[in-house]
Design a protein around this motif. Structure first.
Motif, PDB file in Angstrom:
ATOM      1  N   ILE A 101      45.823  24.439  31.642  1.00  0.00           N
ATOM      2  CA  ILE A 101      46.761  24.978  32.637  1.00  0.00           C
ATOM      3  C   ILE A 101      46.801  26.495  32.546  1.00  0.00           C
ATOM      4  CG2 ILE A 101      49.229  25.162  33.202  1.00  0.00           C
ATOM      5  CD1 ILE A 101      49.402  22.134  32.395  1.00  0.00           C
ATOM      6  N   ARG A 102      46.856  27.006  31.338  1.00  0.00           N
ATOM      7  CA  ARG A 102      46.903  28.466  31.173  1.00  0.00           C
ATOM      8  C   ARG A 102      45.623  29.126  31.671  1.00  0.00           C
ATOM      9  NH1 ARG A 102      50.025  28.754  25.317  1.00  0.00           N
ATOM     10  NH2 ARG A 102      52.090  28.309  26.178  1.00  0.00           N
ATOM     11  N   ALA A 103      44.496  28.505  31.420  1.00  0.00           N
ATOM     12  CA  ALA A 103      43.229  29.053  31.928  1.00  0.00           C
ATOM     13  C   ALA A 103      43.227  29.033  33.450  1.00  0.00           C
ATOM     14  CB  ALA A 103      42.048  28.251  31.380  1.00  0.00           C
ATOM     15  N   ARG A 104      43.705  27.948  34.031  1.00  0.00           N
ATOM     16  CA  ARG A 104      43.765  27.846  35.495  1.00  0.00           C
ATOM     17  C   ARG A 104      44.732  28.878  36.068  1.00  0.00           C
ATOM     18  NH1 ARG A 104      41.244  27.431  39.954  1.00  0.00           N
ATOM     19  NH2 ARG A 104      42.306  26.253  41.556  1.00  0.00           N
ATOM     20  N   GLN A 105      45.840  29.125  35.371  1.00  0.00           N
ATOM     21  CA  GLN A 105      46.788  30.141  35.820  1.00  0.00           C
ATOM     22  C   GLN A 105      46.131  31.527  35.837  1.00  0.00           C
ATOM     23  OE1 GLN A 105      49.938  29.269  32.992  1.00  0.00           O
ATOM     24  NE2 GLN A 105      51.244  28.461  34.628  1.00  0.00           N
ATOM     25  N   ARG A 106      45.318  31.813  34.810  1.00  0.00           N
ATOM     26  CA  ARG A 106      44.610  33.101  34.788  1.00  0.00           C
ATOM     27  C   ARG A 106      43.621  33.191  35.947  1.00  0.00           C
ATOM     28  NH1 ARG A 106      44.798  31.836  29.307  1.00  0.00           N
ATOM     29  NH2 ARG A 106      42.672  31.047  29.335  1.00  0.00           N
ATOM     30  N   GLU A 107      42.907  32.102  36.205  1.00  0.00           N
ATOM     31  CA  GLU A 107      41.968  32.076  37.334  1.00  0.00           C
ATOM     32  C   GLU A 107      42.699  32.271  38.658  1.00  0.00           C
ATOM     33  OE1 GLU A 107      40.109  28.263  36.987  1.00  0.00           O
ATOM     34  OE2 GLU A 107      39.018  28.799  35.163  1.00  0.00           O
ATOM     35  N   LEU A 108      43.833  31.612  38.801  1.00  0.00           N
ATOM     36  CA  LEU A 108      44.605  31.749  40.036  1.00  0.00           C
ATOM     37  C   LEU A 108      45.170  33.154  40.201  1.00  0.00           C
ATOM     38  CD1 LEU A 108      46.440  28.295  40.126  1.00  0.00           C
ATOM     39  CD2 LEU A 108      44.660  29.095  41.698  1.00  0.00           C
ATOM     40  N   ALA A 109      45.582  33.769  39.105  1.00  0.00           N
ATOM     41  CA  ALA A 109      46.081  35.144  39.169  1.00  0.00           C
ATOM     42  C   ALA A 109      44.967  36.089  39.606  1.00  0.00           C
ATOM     43  CB  ALA A 109      46.659  35.574  37.826  1.00  0.00           C
ATOM     44  N   ALA A 110      43.759  35.878  39.093  1.00  0.00           N
ATOM     45  CA  ALA A 110      42.624  36.706  39.498  1.00  0.00           C
ATOM     46  C   ALA A 110      42.293  36.471  40.972  1.00  0.00           C
ATOM     47  CB  ALA A 110      41.405  36.410  38.615  1.00  0.00           C
ATOM     48  N   LEU A 111      42.348  35.229  41.405  1.00  0.00           N
ATOM     49  CA  LEU A 111      42.102  34.915  42.809  1.00  0.00           C
ATOM     50  C   LEU A 111      43.165  35.540  43.697  1.00  0.00           C
ATOM     51  CD1 LEU A 111      40.565  33.430  45.039  1.00  0.00           C
ATOM     52  CD2 LEU A 111      41.899  31.381  44.468  1.00  0.00           C
ATOM     53  N   GLU A 112      44.415  35.475  43.268  1.00  0.00           N
ATOM     54  CA  GLU A 112      45.493  36.089  44.035  1.00  0.00           C
ATOM     55  C   GLU A 112      45.269  37.589  44.179  1.00  0.00           C
ATOM     56  OE1 GLU A 112      50.356  36.208  44.184  1.00  0.00           O
ATOM     57  OE2 GLU A 112      49.394  36.089  42.221  1.00  0.00           O
ATOM     58  N   ALA A 113      44.862  38.243  43.092  1.00  0.00           N
ATOM     59  CA  ALA A 113      44.591  39.681  43.140  1.00  0.00           C
ATOM     60  C   ALA A 113      43.446  39.979  44.104  1.00  0.00           C
ATOM     61  CB  ALA A 113      44.276  40.206  41.745  1.00  0.00           C
ATOM     62  N   GLU A 114      42.417  39.165  44.093  1.00  0.00           N
ATOM     63  CA  GLU A 114      41.290  39.348  45.011  1.00  0.00           C
ATOM     64  C   GLU A 114      41.744  39.201  46.463  1.00  0.00           C
ATOM     65  OE1 GLU A 114      37.383  39.822  46.532  1.00  0.00           O
ATOM     66  OE2 GLU A 114      38.219  40.321  44.576  1.00  0.00           O
ATOM     67  N   ILE A 115      42.538  38.186  46.721  1.00  0.00           N
ATOM     68  CA  ILE A 115      43.033  37.963  48.083  1.00  0.00           C
ATOM     69  C   ILE A 115      43.955  39.098  48.506  1.00  0.00           C
ATOM     70  CG2 ILE A 115      44.517  36.455  49.471  1.00  0.00           C
ATOM     71  CD1 ILE A 115      43.182  34.090  48.001  1.00  0.00           C
ATOM     72  N   GLU A 116      44.818  39.542  47.623  1.00  0.00           N
ATOM     73  CA  GLU A 116      45.698  40.679  47.940  1.00  0.00           C
ATOM     74  C   GLU A 116      44.859  41.905  48.291  1.00  0.00           C
ATOM     75  OE1 GLU A 116      48.898  40.924  48.448  1.00  0.00           O
ATOM     76  OE2 GLU A 116      49.445  38.914  47.791  1.00  0.00           O
ATOM     77  N   GLY A 117      43.786  42.119  47.549  1.00  0.00           N
ATOM     78  CA  GLY A 117      42.894  43.248  47.844  1.00  0.00           C
ATOM     79  C   GLY A 117      42.242  43.113  49.208  1.00  0.00           C
ATOM     80  N   LEU A 118      41.827  41.903  49.547  1.00  0.00           N
ATOM     81  CA  LEU A 118      41.209  41.681  50.863  1.00  0.00           C
ATOM     82  C   LEU A 118      42.221  41.864  51.995  1.00  0.00           C
ATOM     83  CD1 LEU A 118      38.932  38.616  50.039  1.00  0.00           C
ATOM     84  CD2 LEU A 118      38.200  40.973  50.491  1.00  0.00           C
ATOM     85  N   ILE A 119      43.438  41.416  51.777  1.00  0.00           N
ATOM     86  CA  ILE A 119      44.481  41.609  52.791  1.00  0.00           C
ATOM     87  C   ILE A 119      44.751  43.095  52.978  1.00  0.00           C
ATOM     88  CG2 ILE A 119      46.938  41.255  53.300  1.00  0.00           C
ATOM     89  CD1 ILE A 119      46.609  38.466  51.928  1.00  0.00           C
ATOM     90  N   SER A 120      44.853  43.802  51.871  1.00  0.00           N
ATOM     91  CA  SER A 120      45.062  45.253  51.940  1.00  0.00           C
ATOM     92  C   SER A 120      43.899  45.919  52.663  1.00  0.00           C
ATOM     93  CB  SER A 120      45.223  45.813  50.526  1.00  0.00           C
ATOM     94  OG  SER A 120      45.340  47.209  50.565  1.00  0.00           O
ATOM     95  N   ARG A 121      42.698  45.495  52.351  1.00  0.00           N
ATOM     96  CA  ARG A 121      41.497  46.035  53.003  1.00  0.00           C
ATOM     97  C   ARG A 121      41.537  45.755  54.502  1.00  0.00           C
ATOM     98  NH1 ARG A 121      36.003  47.125  52.392  1.00  0.00           N
ATOM     99  NH2 ARG A 121      34.631  45.889  53.704  1.00  0.00           N
TER     100      ARG A 121
END
Length: 133
Positions: free
Chosen positions: A91-111
């Motif tokens: 679960i913790r590993a998946r949470q880290r993956e999801l946090a990284a994915l969220e950051a990527e998506i936030e960057g794309l939205i900002s872009r």
């Protein structure tokens, strides 16, 4: 009690009970002269255990491993703890993956807020996702 009564008391479908029997999670109950399954009250405890294990994120294979240890006379507590620790790590590993994915998506939205749709070319398909290299 019959399968319908056991299912209702446990809050599961009769089909679920049959499935658990086929998977070896529940022992085959004796059948009455009419051929109907005849369950005793212990099936309700077993069904509650299976459901609680699933609610904790355990797979049916993992639940079966716990039941097997108990059937063999072992106390399965250390095995259960090990399974739960492994679940937590996953679960913790998946949470880290999801946090990284969220950051990527936030960057794309900002872009996307900074890009002009008129500048998008057919070769890029969408210039929000494909960055200039």
């Amino acid at each position: 009690m019959r399968i319908g009564e056991a299912a209702e008391a446990a809050g599961v479908a009769a089909q679920t009970i049959r499935f658990y029997e086929r998977r070896g999670l529940l022992p085959q109950p004796p059948r009455g002269p009419n051929g109907y399954r005849d369950y005793d009250a212990s099936v309700l405890n077993r069904l509650a255990f299976i459901r609680s294990g699933q609610a904790a994120g355990l797979t049916l294979v993992e639940v079966a491993s716990i039941l097997e240890l108990r059937r063999d006379g072992a106390v399965p507590c250390s095995h259960v703890q090990s399974l739960l620790v492994t679940k937590r790590e996953g679960i913790r590993a998946r949470q880290r993956e999801l946090a990284a994915l969220e950051a990527e998506i936030e960057g794309l939205i900002s872009r996307s807020d900074r890009l002009d749709p008129a500048d998008c070319t057919d070769t890029k398909i969408c210039h929000i996702i494909v960055r200039d290299t």
